[in-house]
Enzyme design. Structure first.
Site, PDB file in Angstrom:
ATOM      1  N   GLY A   1       0.828  -1.205   0.000  1.00  0.00           N
ATOM      2  CA  GLY A   1       0.000   0.000   0.000  1.00  0.00           C
ATOM      3  C   GLY A   1       0.854   1.243   0.000  1.00  0.00           C
ATOM      4  O   GLY A   1       2.051   1.191   0.319  1.00  0.00           O
TER       5      GLY A   1
ATOM      6  N   CYS B   1       5.220  -6.148   1.636  1.00  0.00           N
ATOM      7  CA  CYS B   1       5.575  -4.728   1.673  1.00  0.00           C
ATOM      8  C   CYS B   1       4.870  -4.037   2.857  1.00  0.00           C
ATOM      9  O   CYS B   1       5.213  -4.267   4.002  1.00  0.00           O
ATOM     10  CB  CYS B   1       5.247  -4.071   0.338  1.00  0.00           C
ATOM     11  SG  CYS B   1       6.115  -2.488   0.083  1.00  0.00           S
TER      12      CYS B   1
ATOM     13  N   GLU C   1       4.494 -10.871  -6.369  1.00  0.00           N
ATOM     14  CA  GLU C   1       3.395 -11.032  -7.313  1.00  0.00           C
ATOM     15  C   GLU C   1       3.689 -10.496  -8.706  1.00  0.00           C
ATOM     16  O   GLU C   1       2.978 -10.813  -9.671  1.00  0.00           O
ATOM     17  CB  GLU C   1       2.119 -10.379  -6.761  1.00  0.00           C
ATOM     18  CG  GLU C   1       2.141  -8.853  -6.680  1.00  0.00           C
ATOM     19  CD  GLU C   1       2.716  -8.313  -5.385  1.00  0.00           C
ATOM     20  OE1 GLU C   1       2.332  -7.192  -5.001  1.00  0.00           O
ATOM     21  OE2 GLU C   1       3.551  -8.998  -4.763  1.00  0.00           O
TER      22      GLU C   1
ATOM     23  N   ASP D   1     -15.568 -13.361 -23.330  1.00  0.00           N
ATOM     24  CA  ASP D   1     -16.320 -13.513 -22.082  1.00  0.00           C
ATOM     25  C   ASP D   1     -17.755 -13.973 -22.317  1.00  0.00           C
ATOM     26  O   ASP D   1     -18.225 -14.929 -21.693  1.00  0.00           O
ATOM     27  CB  ASP D   1     -16.301 -12.202 -21.295  1.00  0.00           C
ATOM     28  CG  ASP D   1     -14.890 -11.738 -20.980  1.00  0.00           C
ATOM     29  OD1 ASP D   1     -13.987 -12.591 -20.935  1.00  0.00           O
ATOM     30  OD2 ASP D   1     -14.685 -10.524 -20.796  1.00  0.00           O
TER      31      ASP D   1
ATOM     32  N   LYS E   1      -9.370 -13.207 -16.749  1.00  0.00           N
ATOM     33  CA  LYS E   1      -9.437 -13.490 -18.180  1.00  0.00           C
ATOM     34  C   LYS E   1      -8.747 -14.801 -18.544  1.00  0.00           C
ATOM     35  O   LYS E   1      -9.264 -15.576 -19.354  1.00  0.00           O
ATOM     36  CB  LYS E   1      -8.811 -12.334 -18.958  1.00  0.00           C
ATOM     37  CG  LYS E   1      -8.785 -12.533 -20.469  1.00  0.00           C
ATOM     38  CD  LYS E   1     -10.160 -12.430 -21.101  1.00  0.00           C
ATOM     39  CE  LYS E   1     -10.600 -10.982 -21.187  1.00  0.00           C
ATOM     40  NZ  LYS E   1     -11.858 -10.823 -21.950  1.00  0.00           N
TER      41      LYS E   1
END
Length: 518
Positions: free
Chosen positions: A57, A84, A176, A232, A374
């Protein structure tokens, strides 16, 4: 099998990378959800996570009013990984000291192991070090009692900590992001080995679970689905059709804002090859009429979304038992539209599935892909037997060419853009670049420039070409298409599309730009 039984909770403190954490967890075949950092403890208990990840953050933990969690969170007995800001928050909670760094650290760094790494870092270090991505201005100066330092960098001696007995772990870097090459190993280790998740979140299990849920939710009711031809809505149609068969009727609305020849392609795939009931509605005049004089992109999105709903309701009215409107809403649509479950993010854009539905809509919503990213949607699309070319087609926005025509939408502009875009995509396929690119498209600019064709002066429109590389669509870099290919595409568009005399190539990354222009 309840594939939601094994799940990870991600608490969001406002990091730009929080979605990437969720994607890495899903890549480990474990279900997870994003929630705001101030999620109530009782709600967390009810969620029953196998583990909790605290995101990064932008704040400092020692600032007045800095985001925090309820203290009892760390007493729930489930493993916690702080990333973090999350690591700094956990350190401070247990009596450690967090201070402004003498030198802020942004970008690549070499993480050096100290002693024997614990269970979280199994396979993460090679020869005692691992390249990582840093983004911090504070660091942990004093490690709390019970924790040990696992690794550090030359600039920040405390970059990884652990309390193995209580299964509490913290990393100052960002595992990540792609810039931390072995970061996915660390997250996989946390959710699978530390939290004990077996990895049930696979395409086959997702389909099995979704089919069961759809049948339970819908019962014997009729369902109407807006089929756009994009990935989608196509996957949603195939999934719902597997669940309830002829109870599903797809409405394919030709709104005049589709790609060249797309209407015939959609009808061929679903109605002719898959046996899905598809009604084709020619609504070009209605959409273009509603968009006349409208230049603001958000208004265009709302108008297009509302017009879709109007038409769906009209068609549903002809189906006496239709009670459900199915949509291909996916997880990023929800998050980008309004901060989703975090409730804290800025609205980047509204998605017509999420932000544009009017209050008066009589149909109930059925959104079987709402929890999926996705790449997960593509994976289950292939598992359902959809054509590879359709599943791996580049994303196409719900409002179609309506947001690839800057400013007011006119039929003339749409016809020009359709032709230019078709040439562009055809050349990307021909040269072998299409599947190296994450998303490519042409944009119509409603400005004219002076040109020369033959012996005459022209004053015609401009088209911009866009191509990006991205793994997550949250950040993206422009694709370095070779000059000779760009030159050939430009020549073809200018020579073959009447009304264009200038072609440009967009070399903006996201951020600061977005992928789409509107």
């Amino acid at each position: 099998m309840d594939i939601h039984n094994e799940k990870i909770l991600i608490l969001d403190f406002g990091s730009q990378y929080t979605q990437l954490i969720a994607r890495r967890v899903r890549e480990a075949h474990v279900y997870c959800e994003l929630h705001p950092f101030d999620m109530e403890l009782e709600a967390i208990r009810n969620f029953a996570p196998r583990g909790i990840i605290l995101s990064g953050g932008p704040k400092s933990v020692y600032e007045q009013g800095a985001p925090a969690v309820e203290e009892a969170l760390f007493e729930l007995g489930v493993p916690v990984l702080g990333i973090c800001y999350g690591m700094q928050l956990m350190s401070r909670h247990f009596g450690g000291e967090v201070v402004p760094a003498g030198k802020r650290e942004f970008g690549h760094a070499d993480l050096l192991a100290q002693g024997k790494p614990g269970p979280l870092f199994d396979g993460f270090f090679i020869d005692g070090k691992s390249p990582v991505w840093m983004s911090h201005g504070d660091h942990v100066e004093k490690v709390p009692a019970g924790f040990e330092v696992v690794a550090g960098t030359g600039n920040a001696p405390v970059c990884a900590i652990q309390d193995v007995a209580r299964k509490l772990y913290g990393v100052q870097f960002h595992p990540e992001v792609n810039h931390t090459p072995r970061g996915e190993i660390l997250i996989d280790t946390f959710v699978r080995k530390i939290c004990g998740c077996s990895g049930q979140w696979t395409p086959g299990h997702i389909i099995e679970d979704a089919v069961s849920r759809i049948r339970e939710q819908v019962g014997t009711d009729q369902v109407i689905l807006g089929l756009s031809g994009g990935v989608d809505s196509s996957v949603a149609a195939a999934l719902i059709h597997r669940a309830i068969g002829d109870q599903l009727t797809c409405v394919f609305v030709d709104n005049g804002l589709l790609r060249l020849g797309e209407g015939d392609q959609v009808m061929a795939t679903f109605a002719e090859n898959m046996g899905v009931k598809v009604l084709r509605v020619d609504a070009e005049e209605r959409f273009l009429g509603a968009l006349a004089g409208v230049a603001d992109p958000e208004r265009k999105r709302k108008i297009i979304g509302n017009k879709f709903v109007d038409i769906f309701e009209e068609e549903a009215g002809r189906l006496t038992d239709a009670k459900w409107l199915a949509q291909g809403t996916i997880y990023p649509d929800v998050i980008e539209s309004a901060g989703a479950k975090t409730g804290k993010a800025h609205s980047i854009k509204s998605h017509h599935n999420v932000g544009g539905l009017p209050d008066y809509m009589k149909l109930q919503l059925l959104e079987p892909l709402r929890e999926l990213f996705k790449d997960e949607v593509r994976a289950i699309g292939e598992e359902l037997g959809l054509p590879h070319a359709m599943v791996w087609r580049h994303p196409f926005p719900g409002p179609g060419l309506g947001v690839r025509i800057l400013g007011e939408v006119k039929k003339e502009y749409a016809d020009i853009l359709r032709q230019a875009d078709a040439i562009y995509i055809e050349e990307l396929y021909r040269t072998g670049h299409y599947h190296k690119i994450s998303q490519a498209f042409a944009v119509f600019l409603p400005v004219k420039s002076v040109g020369v064709m033959g012996d005459g002066r022209t004053y015609e429109y401009v088209v911009a070409l866009r191509a990006v590389e991205t793994k997550d669509f949250m950040t993206a870099g422009w694709y370095p298409l070779p000059y000779d290919i760009l030159a050939h595409i430009s020549s073809r568009i200018i020579n073959e599309v009447k009304g264009i005399n200038r072609v440009t190539y967009d070399i903006s990354s996201k951020p600061p730009a977005t992928i789409e222009w509107e």
